[in-house]
Motif scaffolding. Structure first.
Motif, PDB file in Angstrom:
ATOM      1  N   ILE A 108      -4.742  -3.209  -1.758  1.00  0.00           N
ATOM      2  CA  ILE A 108      -5.282  -1.909  -2.142  1.00  0.00           C
ATOM      3  C   ILE A 108      -4.173  -1.065  -2.751  1.00  0.00           C
ATOM      4  N   GLY A 109      -4.521  -0.221  -3.717  1.00  0.00           N
ATOM      5  CA  GLY A 109      -3.530   0.580  -4.420  1.00  0.00           C
ATOM      6  C   GLY A 109      -3.083   1.805  -3.645  1.00  0.00           C
ATOM      7  N   GLU A 110      -1.956   2.351  -4.048  1.00  0.00           N
ATOM      8  CA  GLU A 110      -1.370   3.523  -3.405  1.00  0.00           C
ATOM      9  C   GLU A 110      -2.289   4.734  -3.498  1.00  0.00           C
ATOM     10  N   GLU A 111      -2.983   4.904  -4.604  1.00  0.00           N
ATOM     11  CA  GLU A 111      -3.869   6.049  -4.761  1.00  0.00           C
ATOM     12  C   GLU A 111      -5.042   5.981  -3.788  1.00  0.00           C
ATOM     13  N   GLU A 112      -5.497   4.781  -3.490  1.00  0.00           N
ATOM     14  CA  GLU A 112      -6.626   4.624  -2.574  1.00  0.00           C
ATOM     15  C   GLU A 112      -6.192   4.720  -1.120  1.00  0.00           C
ATOM     16  N   LEU A 113      -5.010   4.188  -0.800  1.00  0.00           N
ATOM     17  CA  LEU A 113      -4.523   4.217   0.573  1.00  0.00           C
ATOM     18  C   LEU A 113      -3.007   4.413   0.559  1.00  0.00           C
ATOM     19  N   PRO A 114      -2.564   5.664   0.569  1.00  0.00           N
ATOM     20  CA  PRO A 114      -1.118   5.926   0.529  1.00  0.00           C
ATOM     21  C   PRO A 114      -0.432   5.539   1.829  1.00  0.00           C
ATOM     22  N   VAL A 115       0.774   4.987   1.718  1.00  0.00           N
ATOM     23  CA  VAL A 115       1.562   4.587   2.876  1.00  0.00           C
ATOM     24  C   VAL A 115       2.971   5.148   2.732  1.00  0.00           C
ATOM     25  N   VAL A 116       3.450   5.777   3.792  1.00  0.00           N
ATOM     26  CA  VAL A 116       4.815   6.300   3.842  1.00  0.00           C
ATOM     27  C   VAL A 116       5.647   5.352   4.697  1.00  0.00           C
ATOM     28  N   ILE A 117       6.796   4.936   4.179  1.00  0.00           N
ATOM     29  CA  ILE A 117       7.691   4.067   4.941  1.00  0.00           C
ATOM     30  C   ILE A 117       8.503   4.923   5.913  1.00  0.00           C
ATOM     31  N   GLY A 118       8.394   4.614   7.194  1.00  0.00           N
ATOM     32  CA  GLY A 118       9.116   5.372   8.207  1.00  0.00           C
ATOM     33  C   GLY A 118       8.599   5.034   9.590  1.00  0.00           C
ATOM     34  N   ASP A 119       9.196   5.654  10.602  1.00  0.00           N
ATOM     35  CA  ASP A 119       8.786   5.378  11.976  1.00  0.00           C
ATOM     36  C   ASP A 119       7.683   6.340  12.399  1.00  0.00           C
ATOM     37  N   MET A 120       6.874   5.890  13.353  1.00  0.00           N
ATOM     38  CA  MET A 120       5.701   6.656  13.747  1.00  0.00           C
ATOM     39  C   MET A 120       6.015   7.807  14.703  1.00  0.00           C
ATOM     40  N   ALA A 121       7.270   7.906  15.146  1.00  0.00           N
ATOM     41  CA  ALA A 121       7.635   8.985  16.053  1.00  0.00           C
ATOM     42  C   ALA A 121       8.070  10.245  15.322  1.00  0.00           C
ATOM     43  N   THR A 122       8.554  10.108  14.087  1.00  0.00           N
ATOM     44  CA  THR A 122       9.123  11.272  13.397  1.00  0.00           C
ATOM     45  C   THR A 122       8.629  11.460  11.975  1.00  0.00           C
ATOM     46  N   THR A 123       8.088  10.436  11.341  1.00  0.00           N
ATOM     47  CA  THR A 123       7.699  10.519   9.935  1.00  0.00           C
ATOM     48  C   THR A 123       6.471  11.401   9.768  1.00  0.00           C
ATOM     49  N   VAL A 124       6.508  12.275   8.762  1.00  0.00           N
ATOM     50  CA  VAL A 124       5.427  13.229   8.515  1.00  0.00           C
ATOM     51  C   VAL A 124       4.730  12.894   7.206  1.00  0.00           C
ATOM     52  N   VAL A 125       3.407  12.902   7.253  1.00  0.00           N
ATOM     53  CA  VAL A 125       2.560  12.683   6.084  1.00  0.00           C
ATOM     54  C   VAL A 125       1.910  14.024   5.731  1.00  0.00           C
ATOM     55  N   PRO A 126       1.836  14.387   4.461  1.00  0.00           N
ATOM     56  CA  PRO A 126       1.244  15.678   4.096  1.00  0.00           C
ATOM     57  C   PRO A 126      -0.212  15.813   4.515  1.00  0.00           C
ATOM     58  N   GLY A 127      -0.602  17.026   4.870  1.00  0.00           N
ATOM     59  CA  GLY A 127      -1.989  17.329   5.162  1.00  0.00           C
ATOM     60  C   GLY A 127      -2.355  17.215   6.629  1.00  0.00           C
ATOM     61  N   GLU A 128      -3.617  17.555   6.921  1.00  0.00           N
ATOM     62  CA  GLU A 128      -4.155  17.457   8.276  1.00  0.00           C
ATOM     63  C   GLU A 128      -5.168  16.322   8.339  1.00  0.00           C
ATOM     64  N   PHE A 129      -5.353  15.799   9.548  1.00  0.00           N
ATOM     65  CA  PHE A 129      -6.220  14.652   9.736  1.00  0.00           C
ATOM     66  C   PHE A 129      -7.190  14.897  10.882  1.00  0.00           C
ATOM     67  N   ALA A 130      -8.384  14.333  10.739  1.00  0.00           N
ATOM     68  CA  ALA A 130      -9.359  14.380  11.827  1.00  0.00           C
ATOM     69  C   ALA A 130      -9.068  13.328  12.877  1.00  0.00           C
ATOM     70  N   LEU A 131      -8.342  12.270  12.461  1.00  0.00           N
ATOM     71  CA  LEU A 131      -8.093  11.139  13.348  1.00  0.00           C
ATOM     72  C   LEU A 131      -6.719  10.559  13.076  1.00  0.00           C
ATOM     73  N   VAL A 132      -5.966  10.344  14.136  1.00  0.00           N
ATOM     74  CA  VAL A 132      -4.738   9.550  14.097  1.00  0.00           C
ATOM     75  C   VAL A 132      -4.944   8.414  15.085  1.00  0.00           C
ATOM     76  N   TYR A 133      -4.595   7.190  14.692  1.00  0.00           N
ATOM     77  CA  TYR A 133      -4.864   6.074  15.590  1.00  0.00           C
ATOM     78  C   TYR A 133      -3.762   5.024  15.554  1.00  0.00           C
TER      79      TYR A 133
END
Length: 255
Positions: free
Chosen positions: A82-107
């Motif tokens: 799948i392409g980056e525009e459809e499903l963006p992925v940030v390389i980093g650790d799940m304890a400190t890495t921040v992704v822009p925006g708010e989410f209804a669900l984190v899992y």
């Protein structure tokens, strides 16, 4: 960088084949239904998204998904699907890495929080989830219950898979609360067995609830599987859902 062990290129390339059963409709169907319902009309963020076993089909169901992944090799396998525009992925650790925006669900699925090898990092993972959630949003974790009832005095290992192609067992350090998973996997090419190990910090449901309170989240639901079966003392794993309060501060400990 966290203490998580980094997935190599070789491991990433064979991951989907070795976890084919976990990608079956029987396994993924209830998982996707559960997560889709919680996401509603909002966005979802997967911590440790890996090769996209869950994230890609969840996106195909119409849920906007973003991911965080520590291993560039795992993310590269996902990117073939799948392409980056459809499903963006940030390389980093799940304890400190921040992704822009708010989410209804984190899992977090498939025991992945145990990749964080210290309690402090696991607490920070909860805080990072809360940081990304909109008010009323949910944080979901799938995690096995430590099988210490199968560990009598003097025994150091518990088998979890004995099959024709794979032998797996866990050894436990009860003081550090760390287990090591040992895998002996038969290669289809020459029939030889390949050995691999990985370290994990196990945690009990009550400990996770305290981590959630520290992060300002409240336990909403705990079940034994994605199909919603009741969680009991005999359950081998749990699906836990914590909610970010809509108004005011959560009860419990402050951050």
């Amino acid at each position: 960088m966290t203490s998580s062990e980094l997935w190599t290129r070789a491991t990433a390339e064979r991951y989907d084949a070795e976890e084919a059963e976990m990608s079956s409709a029987a396994v993924l169907g209830p998982t996707l239904a559960f997560l889709t319902e919680l996401a509603g009309d909002g966005r979802a963020l997967e911590f440790a998204i890996g090769t996209g076993r869950v994230g890609v089909p969840l996106r195909e169901r119409g849920v906007p998904v973003a991911g965080i992944e520590l291993s560039e090799h795992m993310a590269a396998v996902l990117r073939r699907k799948i392409g980056e525009e459809e499903l963006p992925v940030v390389i980093g650790d799940m304890a400190t890495t921040v992704v822009p925006g708010e989410f209804a669900l984190v899992y977090l699925v498939y025991n992945t929080i145990t990749n964080l090898l210290t309690q402090e990092e696991q607490v920070e993972c909860f805080r990072n989830a809360a940081r990304h959630l909109r008010p009323g949003g949910r944080f979901v974790i799938e995690l096995g219950v430590p099988p210490l009832r199968f560990l009598p005095p003097g025994q150091v290992a518990v088998p979890f898979d004995v099959s024709e192609r794979h032998l797996g067992f866990d050894t436990f350090d009860l003081v550090e609360q760390v287990l090591v998973s040992h895998h002996f996997t038969r290669d289809d090419g020459d029939g030889r067995y390949r050995r691999g190990t990985s370290r994990h910090r196990y945690a009990w449901p009550a400990e996770l609830d305290l981590m959630a309170r520290i992060a300002g989240l409240e336990l909403e639901r705990r079940v034994a599987d994605w199909d919603g079966a009741p969680f009991t003392q005999d359950s081998t794993k749990h699906i836990s859902v914590w909610r970010k309060p809509i108004r005011g501060r959560a009860t419990g400990l402050s951050t």
